[in-house]
Motif scaffolding. Sequence first.
Motif, short mmCIF file in Angstrom:
data_model
loop_
_atom_site.label_atom_id
_atom_site.label_comp_id
_atom_site.label_asym_id
_atom_site.label_seq_id
_atom_site.Cartn_x
_atom_site.Cartn_y
_atom_site.Cartn_z
N LEU A 75 0.83 -1.20 0.00
CA LEU A 75 0.00 0.00 0.00
C LEU A 75 0.88 1.26 0.00
O LEU A 75 0.62 2.20 -0.76
CB LEU A 75 -0.93 0.01 1.21
N ARG A 79 1.15 3.99 -2.96
CA ARG A 79 0.82 5.40 -2.66
C ARG A 79 1.95 6.33 -3.11
O ARG A 79 1.70 7.37 -3.72
CB ARG A 79 0.56 5.57 -1.17
N TYR A 183 -3.86 9.56 -0.14
CA TYR A 183 -3.62 9.35 1.29
C TYR A 183 -4.81 8.68 1.97
O TYR A 183 -4.64 7.95 2.95
CB TYR A 183 -3.31 10.68 1.96
N THR A 186 -7.26 3.03 1.21
CA THR A 186 -6.88 1.97 2.16
C THR A 186 -6.47 0.67 1.47
O THR A 186 -6.07 -0.28 2.13
CB THR A 186 -8.03 1.68 3.13
N THR A 187 -6.59 0.65 0.14
CA THR A 187 -6.19 -0.55 -0.62
C THR A 187 -5.41 -0.12 -1.86
O THR A 187 -5.54 1.01 -2.34
CB THR A 187 -7.40 -1.38 -1.06
N GLU A 190 -7.78 0.85 -4.67
CA GLU A 190 -8.32 2.22 -4.62
C GLU A 190 -7.32 3.21 -5.18
O GLU A 190 -7.69 4.15 -5.90
CB GLU A 190 -8.67 2.59 -3.18
#
Length: 226
Positions: A75, A79, A183, A186-187, A190
């Motif tokens: 993750l 990100r 930010y 959560t996955t 996403e």
Amino acid sequence: MIYINKTIPFWETEKVLPLSYKTGVSIEDYENGAFLLLSDEQSAFHVAHPDATPLEVWKMELTPAPDPAPEPDPLKTARQAKLQEIVAQDEFSNKFFVSVLSGGTEIANVELWIDKDLRNSLYSITLPALQADGQTTTKLWTTGTPPQSIDVPIVWALDKLPLLEIYAKRTYDLKASNEAAAYAATTVEEIAQIDVKANYPYFLTFELNLDLNTQDNANNTTETNS
């Protein structure tokens, strides 16, 4: 007998080395190229740990293996990659174009950019000050290497700067919105769904008609002479 040496890690011999060999009794001697004779305990340690280095055998102590590197967080990795995409897209949006017309024909199309601080300075201080000083034109600079200057009427620049400010605000809002979404995700899925190119406004192209500017300058000259 077993000797250790920086050049010959382990040298097994039946006799003590003659005086023609440089021997020693300490790690410092070893570092200086001397042969060190292992004790019975050190020799036994070497036999028990054949992969141990000469210094580990001398100290009869194995160097602890380094802790394994932590597994990367998928993750966090996704990100960071998405944030880099967002920044790259925002930097790509930092441009506008000036289409230079003469005789109804485009004779040049140049790429420029004016950052926030310079936009504010030009609009509120610099251009009004130049006008008050009797100037009618100012220079803008292209983004190429080397940069090239383009002379534009000050009234033209004052008219275009608010439009450029609106464009910059829209692109900033998109950048900030995408960063917030990255930010908040959560996955990894996403994050992957964030389209960093979506909804960006088209680049602005401002027309600069040299014929009109020449006519305006002639009118200004006539009014001044009268």
